[in-house]
Design an enzyme around this catalytic site. Structure first.
Site, PDB file in Angstrom:
ATOM      1  N   ASP A  21      24.054  37.011 -74.024  1.00 35.98           N
ATOM      2  CA  ASP A  21      24.552  37.941 -75.055  1.00 35.98           C
ATOM      3  C   ASP A  21      25.465  38.979 -74.414  1.00 35.98           C
ATOM      4  O   ASP A  21      25.000  39.840 -73.672  1.00 35.98           O
ATOM      5  CB  ASP A  21      23.329  38.604 -75.714  1.00 35.98           C
ATOM      6  CG  ASP A  21      23.721  39.652 -76.737  1.00 35.98           C
ATOM      7  OD1 ASP A  21      24.901  39.681 -77.150  1.00 35.98           O
ATOM      8  OD2 ASP A  21      22.830  40.432 -77.131  1.00 35.98           O
ATOM      9  N   ASN A  23      27.489  41.291 -75.980  1.00 42.07           N
ATOM     10  CA  ASN A  23      27.700  42.581 -76.655  1.00 42.07           C
ATOM     11  C   ASN A  23      26.396  43.218 -77.119  1.00 42.07           C
ATOM     12  O   ASN A  23      26.393  44.118 -77.948  1.00 42.07           O
ATOM     13  CB  ASN A  23      28.676  42.418 -77.821  1.00 42.07           C
ATOM     14  CG  ASN A  23      28.124  41.474 -78.882  1.00 42.07           C
ATOM     15  OD1 ASN A  23      27.135  40.770 -78.635  1.00 42.07           O
ATOM     16  ND2 ASN A  23      28.721  41.470 -80.046  1.00 42.07           N
ATOM     17  N   ASP A  25      23.755  42.444 -79.059  1.00 42.07           N
ATOM     18  CA  ASP A  25      23.221  42.487 -80.421  1.00 42.07           C
ATOM     19  C   ASP A  25      22.020  41.533 -80.544  1.00 42.07           C
ATOM     20  O   ASP A  25      21.539  41.259 -81.632  1.00 42.07           O
ATOM     21  CB  ASP A  25      24.300  42.141 -81.456  1.00 42.07           C
ATOM     22  CG  ASP A  25      24.854  40.737 -81.255  1.00 42.07           C
ATOM     23  OD1 ASP A  25      24.467  40.069 -80.265  1.00 42.07           O
ATOM     24  OD2 ASP A  25      25.671  40.291 -82.087  1.00 42.07           O
ATOM     25  N   ASP A  29      26.549  34.576 -77.268  1.00 44.22           N
ATOM     26  CA  ASP A  29      27.889  34.461 -77.860  1.00 44.22           C
ATOM     27  C   ASP A  29      28.867  33.826 -76.876  1.00 44.22           C
ATOM     28  O   ASP A  29      28.520  33.548 -75.724  1.00 44.22           O
ATOM     29  CB  ASP A  29      28.377  35.851 -78.306  1.00 44.22           C
ATOM     30  CG  ASP A  29      28.090  36.906 -77.234  1.00 44.22           C
ATOM     31  OD1 ASP A  29      28.506  36.673 -76.084  1.00 44.22           O
ATOM     32  OD2 ASP A  29      27.425  37.921 -77.541  1.00 44.22           O
ATOM     33  N   ASP A  98      29.983  20.274 -80.963  1.00 47.30           N
ATOM     34  CA  ASP A  98      28.971  19.560 -81.732  1.00 47.30           C
ATOM     35  C   ASP A  98      29.542  19.312 -83.119  1.00 47.30           C
ATOM     36  O   ASP A  98      29.854  20.252 -83.848  1.00 47.30           O
ATOM     37  CB  ASP A  98      27.718  20.450 -81.810  1.00 47.30           C
ATOM     38  CG  ASP A  98      26.436  19.664 -81.838  1.00 47.30           C
ATOM     39  OD1 ASP A  98      26.357  18.725 -82.654  1.00 47.30           O
ATOM     40  OD2 ASP A  98      25.509  19.986 -81.070  1.00 47.30           O
ATOM     41  N   ASP A 200      26.291  14.806 -84.125  1.00 44.64           N
ATOM     42  CA  ASP A 200      24.979  15.054 -84.702  1.00 44.64           C
ATOM     43  C   ASP A 200      24.600  13.965 -85.715  1.00 44.64           C
ATOM     44  O   ASP A 200      25.399  13.634 -86.592  1.00 44.64           O
ATOM     45  CB  ASP A 200      25.034  16.417 -85.410  1.00 44.64           C
ATOM     46  CG  ASP A 200      23.674  16.910 -85.847  1.00 44.64           C
ATOM     47  OD1 ASP A 200      22.830  17.164 -84.979  1.00 44.64           O
ATOM     48  OD2 ASP A 200      23.453  17.037 -87.068  1.00 44.64           O
ATOM     49  N   GLU A 255      24.365  11.265 -81.009  1.00 43.71           N
ATOM     50  CA  GLU A 255      22.931  11.512 -81.030  1.00 43.71           C
ATOM     51  C   GLU A 255      22.309  10.243 -81.601  1.00 43.71           C
ATOM     52  O   GLU A 255      22.617   9.829 -82.714  1.00 43.71           O
ATOM     53  CB  GLU A 255      22.588  12.710 -81.917  1.00 43.71           C
ATOM     54  CG  GLU A 255      21.117  13.059 -81.800  1.00 43.71           C
ATOM     55  CD  GLU A 255      20.630  14.043 -82.858  1.00 43.71           C
ATOM     56  OE1 GLU A 255      21.165  14.070 -83.974  1.00 43.71           O
ATOM     57  OE2 GLU A 255      19.671  14.766 -82.559  1.00 43.71           O
ATOM     58  N   HIS A 328      17.642  20.988 -77.296  1.00 48.57           N
ATOM     59  CA  HIS A 328      17.214  22.076 -78.177  1.00 48.57           C
ATOM     60  C   HIS A 328      16.240  21.639 -79.270  1.00 48.57           C
ATOM     61  O   HIS A 328      15.802  22.468 -80.050  1.00 48.57           O
ATOM     62  CB  HIS A 328      18.461  22.698 -78.807  1.00 48.57           C
ATOM     63  CG  HIS A 328      19.175  21.740 -79.724  1.00 48.57           C
ATOM     64  ND1 HIS A 328      19.734  20.558 -79.264  1.00 48.57           N
ATOM     65  CD2 HIS A 328      19.375  21.765 -81.046  1.00 48.57           C
ATOM     66  CE1 HIS A 328      20.252  19.911 -80.284  1.00 48.57           C
ATOM     67  NE2 HIS A 328      20.060  20.609 -81.378  1.00 48.57           N
ATOM     68  N   ASP A 329      15.962  20.344 -79.353  1.00 42.44           N
ATOM     69  CA  ASP A 329      15.064  19.847 -80.400  1.00 42.44           C
ATOM     70  C   ASP A 329      13.667  19.499 -79.886  1.00 42.44           C
ATOM     71  O   ASP A 329      12.817  19.059 -80.668  1.00 42.44           O
ATOM     72  CB  ASP A 329      15.652  18.577 -81.039  1.00 42.44           C
ATOM     73  CG  ASP A 329      16.870  18.874 -81.899  1.00 42.44           C
ATOM     74  OD1 ASP A 329      16.985  20.015 -82.396  1.00 42.44           O
ATOM     75  OD2 ASP A 329      17.694  17.962 -82.069  1.00 42.44           O
TER      76      ASP A 329
HETATM   77  O1  TEU Z   1      18.758  16.513 -84.884  1.00 40.35           O
HETATM   78  C1  TEU Z   1      18.440  15.349 -85.602  1.00 40.35           C
HETATM   79  C2  TEU Z   1      17.074  14.961 -85.526  1.00 40.35           C
HETATM   80  O2  TEU Z   1      16.754  13.821 -85.660  1.00 40.35           O
HETATM   81  C3  TEU Z   1      16.103  16.061 -85.369  1.00 40.35           C
HETATM   82  O3  TEU Z   1      15.622  16.275 -86.641  1.00 40.35           O
HETATM   83  C4  TEU Z   1      15.048  15.692 -84.468  1.00 40.35           C
HETATM   84  O4  TEU Z   1      14.447  14.499 -84.862  1.00 40.35           O
HETATM   85  C5  TEU Z   1      14.007  16.732 -84.535  1.00 40.35           C
HETATM   86  O5  TEU Z   1      14.554  17.983 -84.282  1.00 40.35           O
HETATM   87  C6  TEU Z   1      12.965  16.460 -83.526  1.00 40.35           C
HETATM   88  O6  TEU Z   1      11.832  17.076 -83.979  1.00 40.35           O
HETATM   89  C7  TEU Z   1      20.007  17.071 -85.076  1.00 40.35           C
HETATM   90  C8  TEU Z   1      20.107  18.376 -84.327  1.00 40.35           C
HETATM   91  O7  TEU Z   1      19.988  18.119 -82.954  1.00 40.35           O
HETATM   92  C9  TEU Z   1      19.063  19.319 -84.843  1.00 40.35           C
HETATM   93  O8  TEU Z   1      19.043  20.516 -84.132  1.00 40.35           O
HETATM   94  C10 TEU Z   1      19.393  19.584 -86.296  1.00 40.35           C
HETATM   95  O9  TEU Z   1      18.395  20.372 -86.865  1.00 40.35           O
HETATM   96  C11 TEU Z   1      19.517  18.282 -87.088  1.00 40.35           C
HETATM   97  O10 TEU Z   1      20.297  17.305 -86.440  1.00 40.35           O
HETATM   98  C12 TEU Z   1      20.215  18.550 -88.395  1.00 40.35           C
HETATM   99  O11 TEU Z   1      21.563  18.807 -88.198  1.00 40.35           O
HETATM  100 CA    CA Z   2      26.028  38.853 -78.983  1.00 35.25          CA
END
Ligand code: TEU
Ligand code: CA
Length: 556
Positions: A21, A23, A25, A29, A98, A200, A255, A328-329
């Site tokens: 971050d 700035n 907040d 970013d 993405d 995605d 993906e 991130h999932d």
């Molecule tokens: O993820 C697709 C997806 O299949 C996810 O739902 C995944 O199965 C789940 O997070 C696992 O528990 C993509 C993105 O990576 C995710 O961050 C988004 O929420 C999703 O698409 C919708 O765009």
């Molecule tokens: Ca920020």
């Protein structure tokens, strides 16, 4: 096998909201990323993938886009983006964005218009259906994030489809205008010099004719058979490549939700001219039986090896994979596949040895290079991820699990685990921001942070730096033929890789016990190229491997 920059390069995924971050907040970013470009260059990563940075009401943190060609104000301005792109390129790195093409936000102009009336010119940008005879949703499809995949719209008395949250209406790819809109957005960024896209949920864009009910099978199977791999999918992907991607020095990374090793070739075999590579879900979900927050299975090394093997065999010579152990999932890689306590450092390093010597492009996730671990959220108030929140709230209604257990499940598998702010130093909020961060910082930032590891030659961070550099210097890591040794050994992963006259042997102890391994004389004829311990003890050809010890031997 055609060599290419995107095959040998290491991808580093940035989740901008949580990266840095600038700035203060509380939200990461673009300028925050610019500040860390030297750090990323020094890590020897090559391709930065940014999770969505476009205008979004953030129901799903940017995966619900309301303007595909504008920067989310919380993340900065277009000037910031241009500077980021330029400075990334100046350092010899690439940048991919993405692309969320399956759905947009309900606050996108297209949807706001479409909702106005049945004859609005944007109506057909989305999937609208009449209610079933009983007034309920048109079919039994479930959203990925709980509840029906259909939302009722009282203005028109019809339902619209949303495979994710109700604020993420699915786009209707049958409509050529929709496809052109997405292609235009892609060209907008490619013309700026962006090097490609992570796509995605791309396997979901073509829907099954007549929207047939899903059979009563597990959710993963439903995804494969009903939501993904639709009838016109490959036609769309070819069109997208022909009209857009092939005109640039850019690549596409799919993906792989709903893709399995049997149909993967349809997406990525070079001669089909569709997508350049994919990351599949078999490793990421290897302990998840049907879906998140359902039954899970213990980690099983032989199963992991067989996943790697069947995918290697499936794409052999024709296609290309990216290799991800976390993103991130999912929960943090080290908390799932390693040991985030006693053997934290050794196991994080061992996992990188494994990942960097598998075939395919190495795909890393922010924070794994310092061994960031899962977070413990103390109460529902601390949960930020919409998937976890929906699960929690749905569970309050169904009372399927006691509340405490639901929270425990979220702490084990929830997506917030991977989304906590990156831990830069031991100052307030781990140096991410002096303001209260949007998601709580893992309190272990006092111990686990970049600054501390930067100075420590034995740190996970410096191990990553060293190994990523070695990988660049040795094509055999990336392109070598794979030869499995003792496949059924449940505690060790051992393999050779060969390319021309080069040969490496990878020996990994995948557990917390000391293991003795009798080699067939390799050790005398080789040098140790990588070792996550200071020494490797060998007596009469028998190696004594420490907990989570991993070595790469290079044959002389
Ligand atoms: O993820 C697709 C997806 O299949 C996810 O739902 C995944 O199965 C789940 O997070 C696992 O528990 C993509 C993105 O990576 C995710 O961050 C988004 O929420 C999703 O698409 C919708 O765009
Ligand atoms: Ca920020």
């Amino acid at each position: 096998m055609e060599l290419s920059w995107f095959k040998k390069g290491t991808i580093y995924q940035i989740y901008p909201r949580s990266f840095n971050d600038s700035n203060n907040d509380g939200i990461g970013d673009l300028r925050g990323i610019i500040e860390k470009l030297d750090y990323l260059q020094g890590l020897h990563v090559d391709i930065l993938w940014l999770s969505p940075i476009f205008c979004s009401p953030n129901d799903d943190n940017g995966y619900d886009i309301s303007d595909y060609c504008a920067i989310m104000p919380e993340f900065g301005t277009m000037e910031d983006f241009d500077e980021l792109l330029q400075k990334t390129h100046d350092r010899g790195m690439r940048l991919i964005l993405d692309l969320v093409a399956n759905h947009c936000s309900d606050e996108h102009l297209w949807f706001k218009e479409a909702k106005k009336s049945k004859d609005n010119s944007f109506r057909n940008y989305f999937h609208w259906r009449k209610p079933a005879a009983d007034g309920g949703p048109p079919n039994n499809w479930k959203s990925f994030f709980g509840g029906s995949a259909w939302e009722y719209d009282s203005t028109s008395g019809e339902y619209y489809l949303h495979l994710f949250t109700k604020k993420q209406p699915d786009l209707n790819w049958e409509n050529p205008k929709v496809r052109e809109e997405i292609y235009d957005a892609m060209r907008f960024w490619l013309d700026k010099g962006v090097d490609g896209f992570r796509m995605d949920v791309i396997p979901l864009i073509s829907k099954r004719d007549g929207y047939p009910d899903a059979p009563d099978v597990g959710f993963r199977k439903i995804i494969e058979d009903v939501y993904a791999n639709g009838p016109r999918l490959h036609e769309y992907l070819r069109e997208m490549n022909e009209k857009v991607v092939s005109h640039y020095d850019a690549f596409s990374l799919a993906e792989g939700v709903g893709i399995n090793h049997n149909n993967a070739g349809l997406y990525i075999n070079c001669d089909r001219k569709e997508l350049n590579m994919l990351y599949h879900f078999d490793v990421l979900e290897c302990t998840i039986v049907n879906g998140k927050f359902e039954e899970d299975s213990p980690f099983d090394l032989v199963n992991l090896k067989s996943i790697f093997k069947r995918w290697r065999d499936a794409v052999h010579e024709k296609g290309w994979l990216a290799n991800a152990m976390g993103n991130h999932d999912f929960a943090r890689m080290i908390s799932r596949f390693g040991d985030d306590k006693q053997y934290w450092s050794a196991s994080a390093k061992m996992l990188l040895i494994m990942q960097s010597t598998q075939n395919g492009t190495l795909n890393l996730y922010q924070g794994d290079e310092i061994g960031m671990t899962n977070i413990v959220l103390e109460s529902v108030g601390e949960i930020k991820d919409v998937q976890s929140l929906n699960f929690y709230n749905e569970n309050l209604e169904t009372k399927r699990y006691p509340k405490e257990l639901a929270l425990e499940m979220i702490n084990k598998e929830g997506r917030d685990n991977a989304r906590t702010p990156v831990q830069w130093n031991d100052e307030i909020n781990g140096g991410f921001s002096i303001a209260n961060p949007w998601l709580k910082v893992n309190p272990n930032y006092l111990d686990i942070n970049v600054k501390k590891q930067d100075k420590d030659p034995d740190s996970i961070l410096n191990f990553y730096r060293g190994l990523l550099k070695i990988r660049k210097e040795h094509d055999v890591f990336v392109y070598g033929d794979f030869e499995e040794i003792e496949f059924n050994n449940p505690n060790m992963y051992i393999y050779n890789k060969m390319l021309g006259n080069d040969k490496i042997t990878v020996i990994l102890n995948f557990g917390s016990s000391v293991i003795y391994y009798k080699s067939s004389g390799e050790i005398d004829k080789s040098t140790i190229l990588v070792n996550n311990y200071e020494t490797l003890s060998v007596e009469n050809d028998t190696m004594r491997l420490q907990p989570y010890q991993g070595v790469v031997l290079k044959m002389n």
